[in-house]
Design a protein around this motif. Structure first.
Motif, PDB file in Angstrom:
ATOM      1  N   ASP A   1       9.729  -0.873  -0.377  1.00 38.60           N
ATOM      2  CA  ASP A   1       9.842  -2.308  -0.549  1.00 38.60           C
ATOM      3  C   ASP A   1       9.229  -2.484   0.941  1.00 38.60           C
ATOM      4  O   ASP A   1      10.595  -2.799   1.554  1.00 38.60           O
ATOM      5  CB  ASP A   1      11.110  -3.486  -0.646  1.00 38.60           C
ATOM      6  N   ALA A   2       8.702  -2.535   1.155  1.00 34.56           N
ATOM      7  CA  ALA A   2       8.416  -2.697   2.933  1.00 34.56           C
ATOM      8  C   ALA A   2       7.940  -3.430   3.415  1.00 34.56           C
ATOM      9  O   ALA A   2       7.393  -3.800   4.868  1.00 34.56           O
ATOM     10  CB  ALA A   2       6.531  -2.124   2.820  1.00 34.56           C
ATOM     11  N   GLU A   3       8.793  -4.707   2.708  1.00 35.41           N
ATOM     12  CA  GLU A   3       8.799  -6.118   2.970  1.00 35.41           C
ATOM     13  C   GLU A   3       9.796  -6.596   4.309  1.00 35.41           C
ATOM     14  O   GLU A   3       9.978  -7.433   5.023  1.00 35.41           O
ATOM     15  CB  GLU A   3       8.893  -7.562   1.806  1.00 35.41           C
ATOM     16  N   ARG A   4      11.381  -5.488   3.940  1.00 34.33           N
ATOM     17  CA  ARG A   4      12.046  -5.745   4.874  1.00 34.33           C
ATOM     18  C   ARG A   4      12.061  -5.240   6.809  1.00 34.33           C
ATOM     19  O   ARG A   4      10.482  -4.612   6.536  1.00 34.33           O
ATOM     20  CB  ARG A   4      13.176  -4.713   3.770  1.00 34.33           C
ATOM     21  N   PRO A   5      13.013  -5.302   7.120  1.00 32.22           N
ATOM     22  CA  PRO A   5      12.665  -4.847   8.397  1.00 32.22           C
ATOM     23  C   PRO A   5      12.903  -3.315   8.632  1.00 32.22           C
ATOM     24  O   PRO A   5      12.815  -2.874   8.016  1.00 32.22           O
ATOM     25  CB  PRO A   5      14.518  -5.859   9.495  1.00 32.22           C
TER      26      PRO A   5
END
Ligand SMILES: Nc1ncnc2c1ncn2[C@@H]1O[C@H](COP(=O)(O)OP(=O)(O)O)[C@@H](O)[C@H]1O
Ligand SMILES: Nc1ccn([C@@H]2O[C@H](COP(=O)(O)OP(=O)(O)O)[C@@H](O)[C@H]2O)c(=O)n1
Length: 264
Positions: free
Chosen positions: A228-232
């Protein structure tokens, strides 16, 4: 500190810290208690801060080529995370986008082709990209590679397998929405010639049409590790870190050091 459980499924880990800590424990006993996690093929105390591996050679076999592909849409954070992986694991990071850009800027015979393809967000023919990859792999003197932004289409994939005869150990897939990726690229500020809205939209389209099917191909082979690359940035890296060590090392001794000691 020493923790002991039953000897079924025994694992040992040494933490390189002020003092070494040995854990000898049963995965079932400890993880059932909730506090411990299965990590690097071992049980660790989840309350401990994230530990960092000093050198890839401590985890990855020295005798074979380790190859991890890093895929995801433009702006999903591939380059950012690859830098962090290199810092902690000692892989050689090969960004095919960067290799092609350097080749373009060196005024080589392929320079014009690459410039035109980049402008349109199109994928440069494999023979050009693979030659650059081959050279960089040979020059690195390493045998552990993170190949970023490749293969981007079926032609890339088939050519790499046929010419190099290397299969990826696994493939990181950075999942990130188009909206977030667009926002990131427009803020990237690296003076990239292809980070303008026209080319960005073309790259997104090529990604959907040509690269997503490659991700599905590797998924069907059980090789996709979806992130999940949406996270910081730091949260994404923590997941990647755990995935890397868990996938590559099962049940052997490992010496690791604490994150804060890494800076020394
Ligand atoms: N997890 C993240 N959250 C917010 N911004 C990020 C994150 N990862 C990367 N970035 C930023 O987004 C931009 C694109 O990241 P980059 O690593 O260059 O992506 P890619 O190599 O996939 O095109 C960069 O400016 C980077 O600093
Ligand atoms: N395997 C590759 C990688 C990049 N490229 C080209 O290089 C451009 C930039 O790729 P990149 O990986 O640096 O950037 P992102 O599109 O991932 O942000 C792409 O739009 C393609 O034109 C290619 O042709 N083949």
């Amino acid at each position: 500190m020493e923790v002991k459980g039953s000897h079924e499924d025994k694992s040992v880990v040494s933490f390189h810290s002020k003092d070494f800590i040995n854990l000898q424990c049963s995965r079932r006993d400890l993880t059932a208690a909730g506090r411990y996690q299965y990590f690097m093929g071992t049980i660790i105390d989840a309350a401990e801060p994230l530990v960092m591996v000093k050198d890839a050679n401590e985890i990855f076999s020295d005798n074979k080529i380790t190859c991890i592909f890093v895929l995801g849409g433009p702006g999903s954070g591939k380059g950012t995370q690859c830098e962090k992986i290199v810092e902690h694991f000692g892989f050689t990071h090969l960004s095919t986008g960067d290799l092609l850009k350097a080749e373009m800027e060196s005024n080589s015979e392929n320079g014009t082709t690459i410039r035109n393809m980049r402008k349109e967000g199109k994928i440069v023919p494999s023979e050009v990209t693979i030659k650059l990859l081959q050279r960089a792999m040979q020059e690195s003197g390493n045998n552990k590679f993170l190949i970023d932004g490749f293969p981007r289409n079926e032609e890339n994939r088939a050519a790499f397998e046929n010419i190099m005869n290397i299969q990826p150990d696994f493939v990181f897939f950075f999942k990130c929405s188009e909206e977030e990726r667009k926002r990131r690229i427009l803020n990237r500020n690296q003076g990239r010639d292809d980070d303008n809205i026209d080319t960005i939209l073309k790259r997104f389209k090529v990604y959907e049409e040509s690269t997503l099917p490659i991700i599905e191909y590797y998924r069907s082979k059980g090789k996709i590790c979806e992130i999940d690359a949406e996270r910081p940035v730091e949260e994404v890296f923590e997941v990647i870190y755990r995935q890397l060590v868990e996938r590559m090392r099962e049940g052997t001794d490992v010496e690791v050091c604490r994150k804060e000691e890494k800076a020394v």
